[in-house]
Design a protein around this motif. Structure first.
Motif, PDB file in Angstrom:
ATOM      1  N   ARG A 113       0.673  -1.396   0.042  1.00  0.00           N
ATOM      2  CA  ARG A 113      -0.111  -0.193   0.041  1.00  0.00           C
ATOM      3  C   ARG A 113       0.814   1.207   0.021  1.00  0.00           C
ATOM      4  NH1 ARG A 113      -2.946  -0.678   4.950  1.00  0.00           N
ATOM      5  NH2 ARG A 113      -3.333   1.363   4.847  1.00  0.00           N
ATOM      6  N   ALA A 114       2.218   1.129  -0.110  1.00  0.00           N
ATOM      7  CA  ALA A 114       2.978   2.212  -0.033  1.00  0.00           C
ATOM      8  C   ALA A 114       2.996   3.208  -1.329  1.00  0.00           C
ATOM      9  CB  ALA A 114       4.469   1.929   0.054  1.00  0.00           C
ATOM     10  N   ILE A 115       2.866   4.271  -1.257  1.00  0.00           N
ATOM     11  CA  ILE A 115       3.041   5.120  -2.539  1.00  0.00           C
ATOM     12  C   ILE A 115       4.490   5.602  -2.863  1.00  0.00           C
ATOM     13  CG2 ILE A 115       0.577   6.068  -2.338  1.00  0.00           C
ATOM     14  CD1 ILE A 115       2.103   8.696  -1.112  1.00  0.00           C
ATOM     15  N   ALA A 116       5.606   5.158  -1.869  1.00  0.00           N
ATOM     16  CA  ALA A 116       7.057   5.389  -1.892  1.00  0.00           C
ATOM     17  C   ALA A 116       7.617   4.425  -1.273  1.00  0.00           C
ATOM     18  CB  ALA A 116       7.226   6.730  -1.528  1.00  0.00           C
ATOM     19  N   ASP A 117       9.104   4.124  -1.799  1.00  0.00           N
ATOM     20  CA  ASP A 117       9.744   2.907  -1.535  1.00  0.00           C
ATOM     21  C   ASP A 117      10.002   3.410   0.149  1.00  0.00           C
ATOM     22  OD1 ASP A 117      11.712   1.476  -0.454  1.00  0.00           O
ATOM     23  OD2 ASP A 117      12.893   1.446  -2.462  1.00  0.00           O
ATOM     24  N   PRO A 118       9.550   2.308   0.984  1.00  0.00           N
ATOM     25  CA  PRO A 118       9.771   2.697   2.560  1.00  0.00           C
ATOM     26  C   PRO A 118      11.054   2.745   2.982  1.00  0.00           C
ATOM     27  CG  PRO A 118       8.769   0.700   2.267  1.00  0.00           C
ATOM     28  CD  PRO A 118       8.643   1.089   1.055  1.00  0.00           C
ATOM     29  N   VAL A 119      11.935   2.068   2.316  1.00  0.00           N
ATOM     30  CA  VAL A 119      13.293   1.813   2.626  1.00  0.00           C
ATOM     31  C   VAL A 119      14.064   3.197   2.246  1.00  0.00           C
ATOM     32  CG1 VAL A 119      15.552   0.568   2.324  1.00  0.00           C
ATOM     33  CG2 VAL A 119      13.347  -0.674   2.577  1.00  0.00           C
TER      34      VAL A 119
END
Length: 112
Positions: A44-50
């Motif tokens: 559900r992330a809209i950007a890379d969480p890392v």
């Protein structure tokens, strides 16, 4: 007596870190952010969480707290230099600032 360099945190900065970490919820969030793909919904992330960080709405959802409370907690971690905030559209994403955390750990080792 040692001289403080520009990169070393001073006593006030160390106290800010201790204050931020004294709250168990903030400490838990910082621990979760160490492994964001393990603790937050990557699909559900809209950007890379890392690379970019975890959306504040996902942190709020996991904690089950009001948005204003979570925002205040994240602001405290940010003021202490433990996380960085990045805007992606209308959303704020938070990521640990590993370099600053390492500086604080080193400074703590020298201070004690």
């Amino acid at each position: 007596m040692t001289t403080r360099t520009e990169s070393q945190p001073d006593v006030e900065q160390l106290l800010d870190v201790f204050k931020a970490l004294a709250n168990p919820v903030r400490l838990q969030v910082l621990q979760w952010l160490r492994e964001p793909t393990r603790h937050f919904p990557v699909e559900r992330a809209i950007a890379d969480p890392v690379e970019v960080g975890v959306c504040v709405s996902h942190i709020q959802e996991k904690l089950g707290l009001a948005q204003s409370t979570v925002s205040a907690y994240m602001a405290s971690l940010q003021r202490a230099g433990l996380v960085r905030a990045t805007r992606v559209g209308k959303w704020t994403h938070y990521k640990r600032d590993e370099a600053r955390i390492a500086e604080f750990v080193a400074a703590l080792g020298h201070a004690l």
